[in-house]
Design a protein around this motif. Structure first.
Motif, mmCIF file in Angstrom:
data_model
loop_
_atom_site.group_PDB
_atom_site.id
_atom_site.type_symbol
_atom_site.label_atom_id
_atom_site.label_comp_id
_atom_site.label_asym_id
_atom_site.label_seq_id
_atom_site.Cartn_x
_atom_site.Cartn_y
_atom_site.Cartn_z
ATOM 1 N N SER A 176 0.614 -1.376 -0.051
ATOM 2 C CA SER A 176 0.339 -0.610 0.142
ATOM 3 C C SER A 176 0.745 0.796 0.036
ATOM 4 C CB SER A 176 -1.534 -0.195 1.170
ATOM 5 O OG SER A 176 -0.173 0.187 2.516
ATOM 6 N N PHE A 177 0.445 2.667 -0.480
ATOM 7 C CA PHE A 177 0.855 3.658 -0.224
ATOM 8 C C PHE A 177 0.077 4.803 -1.093
ATOM 9 C CE2 PHE A 177 0.687 2.107 -5.140
ATOM 10 C CZ PHE A 177 0.176 3.105 -5.695
ATOM 11 N N ILE A 178 0.248 5.964 -0.194
ATOM 12 C CA ILE A 178 -0.403 6.826 -0.950
ATOM 13 C C ILE A 178 -0.153 8.069 -1.592
ATOM 14 C CG2 ILE A 178 -0.751 9.723 0.657
ATOM 15 C CD1 ILE A 178 -0.992 7.670 2.688
ATOM 16 N N VAL A 179 -0.481 8.028 -2.269
ATOM 17 C CA VAL A 179 0.151 9.095 -3.663
ATOM 18 C C VAL A 179 -1.242 10.670 -4.356
ATOM 19 C CG1 VAL A 179 -1.837 7.884 -5.788
ATOM 20 C CG2 VAL A 179 0.280 9.231 -6.839
ATOM 21 N N ARG A 180 -0.158 11.274 -4.434
ATOM 22 C CA ARG A 180 -1.216 12.925 -4.500
ATOM 23 C C ARG A 180 -1.435 13.131 -5.948
ATOM 24 N NH1 ARG A 180 -1.532 17.551 -1.677
ATOM 25 N NH2 ARG A 180 0.712 16.706 -0.740
ATOM 26 N N ALA A 181 -3.268 12.466 -6.137
ATOM 27 C CA ALA A 181 -3.369 12.805 -7.432
ATOM 28 C C ALA A 181 -4.853 13.988 -7.640
ATOM 29 C CB ALA A 181 -3.653 11.693 -8.456
ATOM 30 N N SER A 182 -4.347 14.808 -8.881
ATOM 31 C CA SER A 182 -5.764 15.439 -9.177
ATOM 32 C C SER A 182 -7.205 15.228 -8.851
ATOM 33 C CB SER A 182 -5.637 16.323 -10.611
ATOM 34 O OG SER A 182 -5.584 15.593 -11.684
ATOM 35 N N GLN A 183 -6.856 13.792 -9.418
ATOM 36 C CA GLN A 183 -7.935 12.323 -9.553
ATOM 37 C C GLN A 183 -7.867 11.413 -9.809
ATOM 38 O OE1 GLN A 183 -10.432 12.775 -14.037
ATOM 39 N NE2 GLN A 183 -8.285 12.295 -14.773
ATOM 40 N N MET A 184 -8.787 10.236 -9.486
ATOM 41 C CA MET A 184 -8.895 9.234 -8.988
ATOM 42 C C MET A 184 -9.882 8.370 -9.367
ATOM 43 S SD MET A 184 -6.084 6.512 -8.115
ATOM 44 C CE MET A 184 -4.981 7.977 -8.080
ATOM 45 N N ASN A 185 -9.194 7.214 -10.360
ATOM 46 C CA ASN A 185 -10.558 5.946 -10.694
ATOM 47 C C ASN A 185 -9.750 4.731 -10.675
ATOM 48 O OD1 ASN A 185 -8.813 6.006 -13.423
ATOM 49 N ND2 ASN A 185 -10.829 7.890 -14.061
ATOM 50 N N ALA A 239 -8.368 3.312 -13.252
ATOM 51 C CA ALA A 239 -7.574 2.677 -14.578
ATOM 52 C C ALA A 239 -6.247 3.289 -13.868
ATOM 53 C CB ALA A 239 -8.480 3.499 -15.709
ATOM 54 N N GLU A 240 -6.683 4.983 -13.166
ATOM 55 C CA GLU A 240 -5.674 5.572 -12.512
ATOM 56 C C GLU A 240 -4.904 4.669 -11.563
ATOM 57 O OE1 GLU A 240 -3.846 8.986 -13.650
ATOM 58 O OE2 GLU A 240 -4.523 8.380 -14.877
ATOM 59 N N ALA A 241 -5.677 3.716 -11.148
ATOM 60 C CA ALA A 241 -4.663 2.981 -9.301
ATOM 61 C C ALA A 241 -4.521 2.232 -10.013
ATOM 62 C CB ALA A 241 -6.193 2.578 -8.404
ATOM 63 N N TRP A 242 -4.855 1.635 -11.116
ATOM 64 C CA TRP A 242 -4.150 0.319 -11.834
ATOM 65 C C TRP A 242 -2.466 0.827 -11.875
ATOM 66 C CZ3 TRP A 242 -3.975 -4.933 -11.429
ATOM 67 C CH2 TRP A 242 -5.783 -5.451 -11.188
ATOM 68 N N HIS A 243 -2.634 2.011 -12.161
ATOM 69 C CA HIS A 243 -1.711 2.630 -13.797
ATOM 70 C C HIS A 243 -0.536 2.947 -12.432
ATOM 71 C CE1 HIS A 243 1.892 4.356 -15.751
ATOM 72 N NE2 HIS A 243 1.544 5.273 -14.886
ATOM 73 N N TRP A 244 -1.114 3.784 -10.876
ATOM 74 C CA TRP A 244 -0.300 4.127 -10.247
ATOM 75 C C TRP A 244 0.576 2.793 -9.404
ATOM 76 C CZ3 TRP A 244 2.045 8.172 -9.647
ATOM 77 C CH2 TRP A 244 1.686 8.905 -9.929
ATOM 78 N N ALA A 245 -0.143 1.594 -9.329
ATOM 79 C CA ALA A 245 -0.024 0.686 -8.314
ATOM 80 C C ALA A 245 1.050 -0.211 -9.170
ATOM 81 C CB ALA A 245 -1.244 -0.606 -8.288
ATOM 82 N N SER A 246 1.043 -0.286 -10.321
ATOM 83 C CA SER A 246 2.020 -0.250 -11.675
ATOM 84 C C SER A 246 3.279 0.087 -11.241
ATOM 85 C CB SER A 246 1.572 -0.354 -12.989
ATOM 86 O OG SER A 246 0.744 -1.220 -13.233
ATOM 87 N N CYS A 247 3.446 1.851 -11.447
ATOM 88 C CA CYS A 247 4.801 2.733 -10.782
ATOM 89 C C CYS A 247 5.347 2.166 -9.662
ATOM 90 C CB CYS A 247 3.947 3.700 -10.965
ATOM 91 S SG CYS A 247 3.270 4.594 -12.147
ATOM 92 N N ASP A 248 4.788 1.628 -8.481
ATOM 93 C CA ASP A 248 4.977 1.627 -7.047
ATOM 94 C C ASP A 248 5.244 0.029 -6.829
ATOM 95 O OD1 ASP A 248 4.704 2.034 -4.074
ATOM 96 O OD2 ASP A 248 4.378 -0.303 -3.740
ATOM 97 N N ALA A 249 5.114 -1.033 -7.872
ATOM 98 C CA ALA A 249 5.578 -2.150 -8.290
ATOM 99 C C ALA A 249 6.827 -1.709 -9.052
ATOM 100 C CB ALA A 249 4.357 -3.276 -8.756
ATOM 101 N N GLY A 250 7.027 -0.771 -9.384
ATOM 102 C CA GLY A 250 8.462 -0.974 -10.450
ATOM 103 C C GLY A 250 8.194 -1.375 -11.973
ATOM 104 N N VAL A 251 6.661 -1.757 -12.618
ATOM 105 C CA VAL A 251 6.235 -1.911 -13.358
ATOM 106 C C VAL A 251 6.816 -0.700 -14.748
ATOM 107 C CG1 VAL A 251 4.737 -3.437 -14.987
ATOM 108 C CG2 VAL A 251 5.469 -3.949 -12.939
ATOM 109 N N ALA A 252 5.370 -0.025 -14.126
ATOM 110 C CA ALA A 252 5.358 1.277 -14.943
ATOM 111 C C ALA A 252 6.380 2.715 -14.430
ATOM 112 C CB ALA A 252 3.895 1.558 -14.814
ATOM 113 N N ILE A 253 6.611 3.672 -15.965
ATOM 114 C CA ILE A 253 7.170 4.875 -15.663
ATOM 115 C C ILE A 253 5.965 5.915 -14.865
ATOM 116 C CG2 ILE A 253 7.753 6.668 -16.801
ATOM 117 C CD1 ILE A 253 8.187 4.822 -19.325
ATOM 118 N N ILE A 254 7.048 6.602 -14.007
ATOM 119 C CA ILE A 254 5.625 7.484 -12.584
ATOM 120 C C ILE A 254 5.827 9.299 -13.955
ATOM 121 C CG2 ILE A 254 6.432 8.986 -10.642
ATOM 122 C CD1 ILE A 254 7.705 6.701 -9.278
ATOM 123 N N PRO A 255 4.868 9.204 -14.385
ATOM 124 C CA PRO A 255 5.095 10.452 -14.669
ATOM 125 C C PRO A 255 4.944 11.483 -14.618
ATOM 126 C CG PRO A 255 2.488 9.889 -14.154
ATOM 127 C CD PRO A 255 3.195 8.842 -13.675
#
Length: 84
Positions: free
Chosen positions: A19-28, A30-46
């Motif tokens: 688990s982690f906390i992220v600051r974002a202007s909106q969340m849904n 699809a965004e949550a899956w992307h941010w989880a991928s960022c935290d796991a090291g799979v995706a690039i942090i925008p």
């Protein structure tokens, strides 16, 4: 009332809870899956202000062992002043 832009994201990576906390202007979802991928090291942090980055979808994240992504607004912190 101030808009809460902090979100808690919980997920599992190969069966291990994360688990982690992220600051974002909106969340849904699809965004949550992307941010989880960022935290796991799979995706690039925008980078701030760049929306052209390809988002990691749920099916792609699941290929890397990310499952059970959930998100919610983070709890507001109540600061106590004057404590010694």
């Amino acid at each position: 009332m101030k808009h809460n832009d902090l979100f808690t994201i919980e997920y599992q990576l190969h069966g291990e809870p994360k688990s982690f906390i992220v600051r974002a202007s909106q969340m849904n979802n699809a965004e949550a899956w992307h941010w989880a991928s960022c935290d796991a090291g799979v995706a690039i942090i925008p980078k701030f202000g760049r929306n052209a980055l390809k988002r990691v979808s749920r099916p792609m994240a699941e290929k890397y062992g990310i499952t059970q992504v959930r998100w919610s607004s983070a709890a507001q912190i109540q600061w106590a002043e004057g404590l010694t």
